[in-house]
Design an enzyme around this catalytic site. Structure first.
Site, PDB file in Angstrom:
ATOM      1  N   GLU A 197     -13.388  20.643  -5.563  1.00 27.84           N
ATOM      2  CA  GLU A 197     -12.394  20.415  -4.512  1.00 27.84           C
ATOM      3  C   GLU A 197     -11.985  18.942  -4.534  1.00 27.84           C
ATOM      4  O   GLU A 197     -12.715  18.075  -4.062  1.00 27.84           O
ATOM      5  CB  GLU A 197     -12.970  20.815  -3.156  1.00 27.84           C
ATOM      6  N   LYS A 204     -11.915  16.561  -1.228  1.00 30.01           N
ATOM      7  CA  LYS A 204     -13.064  16.391  -0.335  1.00 30.01           C
ATOM      8  C   LYS A 204     -13.384  14.906  -0.198  1.00 30.01           C
ATOM      9  O   LYS A 204     -13.424  14.166  -1.183  1.00 30.01           O
ATOM     10  CB  LYS A 204     -14.295  17.133  -0.865  1.00 30.01           C
ATOM     11  N   GLU A 260     -19.338  14.881  -4.142  1.00 34.75           N
ATOM     12  CA  GLU A 260     -18.757  15.913  -3.278  1.00 34.75           C
ATOM     13  C   GLU A 260     -17.627  16.672  -3.971  1.00 34.75           C
ATOM     14  O   GLU A 260     -17.300  17.792  -3.596  1.00 34.75           O
ATOM     15  CB  GLU A 260     -18.241  15.288  -1.981  1.00 34.75           C
ATOM     16  N   GLU A 303     -25.596  28.082   0.975  1.00 38.00           N
ATOM     17  CA  GLU A 303     -25.128  27.055   0.028  1.00 38.00           C
ATOM     18  C   GLU A 303     -26.317  26.501  -0.749  1.00 38.00           C
ATOM     19  O   GLU A 303     -27.370  26.252  -0.180  1.00 38.00           O
ATOM     20  CB  GLU A 303     -24.497  25.860   0.766  1.00 38.00           C
TER      21      GLU A 303
END
Length: 509
Positions: free
Chosen positions: A321, A324, A330, A267
């Site tokens: 997303e 999240k 985030e 990541e």
């Protein structure tokens, strides 16, 4: 005579294959496909999206069968994961590992190109000693389950770590694992070494900048021109945080006797927005980091301690997303929106990363400047690499200096930087500052084009149309890297000779 004829025939086939134009897909560029959202497109649409890009690998945090099936036949490498909650059963019961493989691998492989299974995610950071102690046995049981179905070695097994597993990372040559993790890591590293599996870790210059939000740190993190940071032990100057972090991991592995274990960046990424107290979150910064990272990987330069080979890197993330938890950042790492459009362009589209611009024109189709932008004499490789990464991250077409491109050879920093600097200059408004690159570049009236590599520019003068046989960035390089054209001619001559021998032998048979 027949054996010799067959040998020559096979040699000719090999030569043909070796000269066949290579794809511009980048096998070292991957993306994380998170699913903590309620608005994601169907897996089939995602598969089509991936095929329109140079992304060649996808990391899943689980093993969603719909996604794995949708990627069948695409050639995209798939990294699947066993969740932290699966670790206890996988560790205690070999049959659980067998069942996991039977459910998540065998129905799809090899049509779906599963290449790696990660057992747990950042388990060492969980502060759960029981879970930590179960991690290695779980990995071992998954490996045995793969071997039982003859997939050992074809599909690797690893686990993913956070950068906080390091106790020291500055300078990079002093990288070491935190004392509290070394005992547990030794067994894991031995397993990785024995099975040829990679050490997967999550370096984030984004978080490094948040802990040190100075302007010079931002440039260092974004691969932008900067003064660099010198490793006091080795004298190596680092021009970006990514290389420094990855080399710190390499040093930590070396300190425990496992320097040959491959590193995979599981990541890394940059948030395009965040809360008011989250510094550095912006579309411009996200585009700069991800775009310059991709350009850096494509340059094939590697890192100072691991030169010449890009590290397999999975960018976080494919989509935003929206479910999240945590701060706004985030939910703001996506390269693509859920309607399949780009959040911002980082040069992943095949149309922007393949092929070479050998027409002698700028990206706009016009040559509007006078002269060419090239490196100044005395510019260091570190300075030129930083300029190369930055220029290719600004939306210019750097396809010509990718493997197979007209300007890839000679494969060295000076030549690639010269091409990228000039491409950026030709695309820009042609101000003097557009050919500055932190005082390492200048405008020249001498055409740097060579062989089939054409540098756009030159204005209306005749010089633009007359290519030099070899520019100084080629001829001044080391001998082993300057023979690209000579090797091509020699190889062509050898091919002709072998073809002639092939015909002679067949006539005489």
């Amino acid at each position: 005579m027949m054996a010799l004829s067959i040998f020559i025939s096979l040699t000719l086939i090999f030569i043909f294959i070796s000269h066949f134009p290579s794809s511009h897909a980048e096998p070292f560029i991957g993306v994380n496909y998170g699913q903590v959202a309620d608005n994601l497109p169907p897996p089939s649409e995602t598969a089509k999206l991936l095929q329109s890009t140079s992304i060649q690998k996808v990391r899943l945090y689980g093993a969603d069968p719909a996604i794995i099936k949708a990627l069948a036949g695409t050639g995209v490498g798939i990294l699947i994961g066993a969740a932290n909650g699966d670790v206890p059963s996988l560790a205690s019961d070999p049959n659980a590992a067998t069942q996991w493989i039977n459910s998540n691998v065998l129905p799809f492989y090899p049509a779906s190109k599963i290449i790696l299974i990660t057992v747990g995610n950042e388990v060492l950071m969980s502060n759960d000693p029981n879970l930590v102690n179960q991690l290695l046995p779980a990995m071992q049981n998954v490996q045995k389950a793969l071997e039982a179905v003859s997939l050992g070695g074809k599909i690797k097994v690893s686990t993913v770590h956070a950068m906080t597993v390091l106790g020291s990372s500055d300078p990079p040559s002093s990288g070491s694992f935190a004392a509290g993790y070394q005992t547990g890591l030794k067994g894991i590293l031995q397993f990785l070494s024995d099975t040829g599996s990679p050490f997967a870790i999550n370096p984030y210059p984004f978080f490094a900048y948040q802990s040190d939000p100075r302007p010079e740190t931002l440039s260092f993190c974004l691969f932008q021109p900067n003064a660099g940071r010198v490793d006091s032990k080795t004298g190596i100057k680092y021009t970006n945080m990514f290389d420094a972090q990855v080399d710190a991991v390499h040093s930590a592995l070396k300190s425990m006797g496992f320097e040959k274990v491959e590193i995979v960046v599981a990541e890394t990424g940059w948030a395009s927005r965040g809360d008011a107290n989250e510094v550095g979150t912006s579309v411009d910064n996200a585009k700069a980091y991800n775009g310059n990272l991709i350009a850096h990987l494509k340059s094939m330069i590697g890192t100072p301690l691991m030169p010449g080979k890009p590290v397999d890197t999975y960018i976080f993330a494919l989509y935003e997303e929206n479910l999240k938890p945590g701060p706004s950042s985030e939910r703001a790492f996506g390269l693509f929106k859920t309607d399949l459009s780009m959040a911002y362009d980082v040069g992943l589209a095949k149309s922007s990363s393949s092929g070479s611009n050998s027409s002698g024109q700028t990206p706009s189709g016009k040559v509007t400047s006078t002269g060419w932008c090239v490196p100044k004499k005395g510019a260091t490789n570190e300075q030129l690499q930083a300029s190369l990464d930055w220029a290719c991250g600004q939306g210019i077409d750097c396809g010509a200096i990718q493997p197979g491109g007209a300007c890839f050879e000679p494969n060295n920093v000076a030549s690639h930087a010269a091409y990228a600097m000039n491409m950026y200059y030709q695309k820009s408004p042609k101000q003097t500052t557009d050919c500055d690159f932190s005082k390492t570049a200048t405008v020249t009236s001498q055409n740097p084009s060579y062989n089939s590599c054409v540098y756009p520019g030159g204005g209306g003068g005749g010089a633009a149309g007359s290519k030099a046989v070899m520019n100084k960035y080629v001829s001044s390089d080391k001998v082993e890297k300057t023979n690209g054209a000579m090797e091509t001619k020699l190889s062509s001559s050898l091919s002709c000779l072998l073809i002639f021998m092939f015909l002679v032998f067949h006539v005489n048979m």
